[in-house]
Design an enzyme around this catalytic site. Structure first.
Site, short mmCIF file in Angstrom:
data_model
loop_
_atom_site.label_atom_id
_atom_site.label_comp_id
_atom_site.label_asym_id
_atom_site.label_seq_id
_atom_site.Cartn_x
_atom_site.Cartn_y
_atom_site.Cartn_z
N GLU A 1 0.68 -1.39 0.04
CA GLU A 1 0.18 0.05 -0.12
C GLU A 1 0.75 1.20 -0.01
O GLU A 1 0.73 2.36 -0.54
CB GLU A 1 -0.89 0.11 1.24
CG GLU A 1 -2.02 1.10 1.33
CD GLU A 1 -1.56 2.33 1.94
OE1 GLU A 1 -2.22 3.45 2.05
OE2 GLU A 1 -0.57 2.21 2.70
N ASP B 1 -7.90 1.37 8.40
CA ASP B 1 -6.52 1.99 8.21
C ASP B 1 -6.25 3.01 9.53
O ASP B 1 -7.32 3.54 9.81
CB ASP B 1 -6.21 2.57 7.10
CG ASP B 1 -4.95 2.59 6.59
OD1 ASP B 1 -3.81 2.42 7.47
OD2 ASP B 1 -4.54 2.97 5.49
#
Length: 337
Positions: A175, A221
């Site tokens: 990511e 997240d």
């Protein structure tokens, strides 16, 4: 006139298809059941096993990254292997530091079931030229939280009453950008997997692609921070019903005094559609029409992309509250007994 009617008919058809994908019937738990389930939630496995074993430097294609990957896979293989499909999506991509190997991890309960709720996070950590970045909130804690909830609810998920819906967990690699965030230096894993699932692949079910099988995609997240002002916003209309469910669960748990040191509502009531369009692993799936719920705090934790994003950045009461909220959500979504 006929062309206009045909266009209107087409719009109605599109609306009907979208409605089928996003409409979901939940079970509302009684106060007694809410208290019972909530009181059974604990975070000892997260604190003792999952979080410490994931809280390492996890830069893709490094030895410590491989160690964490194997730990995650070992935990997932503790699920009932007759019901869960545990797979990896291994690929190589070009980075500012040359070609690197990446591995997405996918766990699908009853992969023959046609409708899937996706729960996702990324498990890699950002490359730092100097110093070791552990990424406690970003995203060792979200991954540990997902693993713990999954293993805690495995038996109940297998015996769920809503048999035509399944749970799919995706833990993305790559990511983070290696240098500067760009369209090519970021989201390596989610970009690759979204393309793979958008065409015939092992994730197809009943003639539908892996993308088409996704009823919704919930991305976690930057969670677990000690920062007290973090708020979660409903930013995507197609995911609003799920966000609203999470908000109501938090409110109900607060009213039942089941949350610890909970002084404010973190899932915000007012929608913020069009705001906080944060670049994250949901973007490749959003671009392919998947309904998104992005659970990320705004503002970001003060430790974001700093070496201080370590074990000291975590508020364990906050983690316990999050586990209760998401556990109750899965009970209501899948009609768990």
């Amino acid at each position: 006139m006929s062309n206009k009617l045909s266009f209107l008919s087409l719009l109605c058809l599109v609306a009907a298809v979208l409605s089928q994908r996003t409409t979901h019937h939940y079970v509302t738990l009684t106060s007694k059941k809410t208290k019972t389930i909530s009181s059974c939630c604990d975070i000892e496995n997260i604190k003792t096993y999952d979080f410490p074993n994931i809280l390492k430097e996890r830069v893709p294609d490094t030895p410590t990254h491989a160690t964490v990957k194997e730990y995650i896979l070992s935990r997932l293989h503790q699920l009932n292997q007759s019901r869960w499909s545990i797979t990896t999506d291994v690929f190589t991509d070009q980075t500012p530091f040359g070609p690197k190997s990446f591995t997405n991890i996918i766990a699908t309960l009853d992969p023959h079931v046609p409708k899937r709720l996706v729960l996702a996070a990324h498990y890699d950590s950002k490359y730092f030229k100097t110093g070791v970045f552990l990424g406690a909130t970003d995203s060792a804690l979200p991954v540990a939280l997902i693993l713990d909830i999954l293993l805690t609810l495995d038996d109940k998920l297998q015996s769920r009453e809503l048999q035509d819906h399944s749970l799919q967990v995706i833990l993305f690699d790559g990511e983070e950008a290696f240098k500067t965030w760009t369209d090519t230096d970021s989201l390596y894993g989610s970009r690759h997997l979204a393309e793979l699932m958008n065409s015939p692949s092992p994730y197809d079910v009943e003639g539908r692609t892996g993308i088409e099988a996704m009823e919704a995609f919930i991305l976690l997240d930057l969670l677990g921070s000690v920062d007290p002002h973090a708020l979660f916003y409903d930013t995507y209309p197609a995911g609003s019903k799920i966000f609203e469910r999470l908000r109501k669960i938090e409110k109900k748990l607060h009213q039942e005094k089941q949350l610890v040191e909970h002084t404010r509502q973190h899932f915000v009531e007012q929608a913020a559609h069009g705001y906080y369009k944060i670049q994250d692993d949901h973007i490749p799936f959003l671009n392919k029409g998947v309904p998104i719920v992005h659970v990320i705090p705004v503002p970001f934790p003060s430790q974001w992309h700093k070496l201080s994003d370590n074990a000291n950045a975590i508020n364990w009461n906050n983690v316990l509250n999050l586990k209760k909220i998401f556990t109750l959500f899965l009970y209501e979504y899948f009609h768990l007994r």
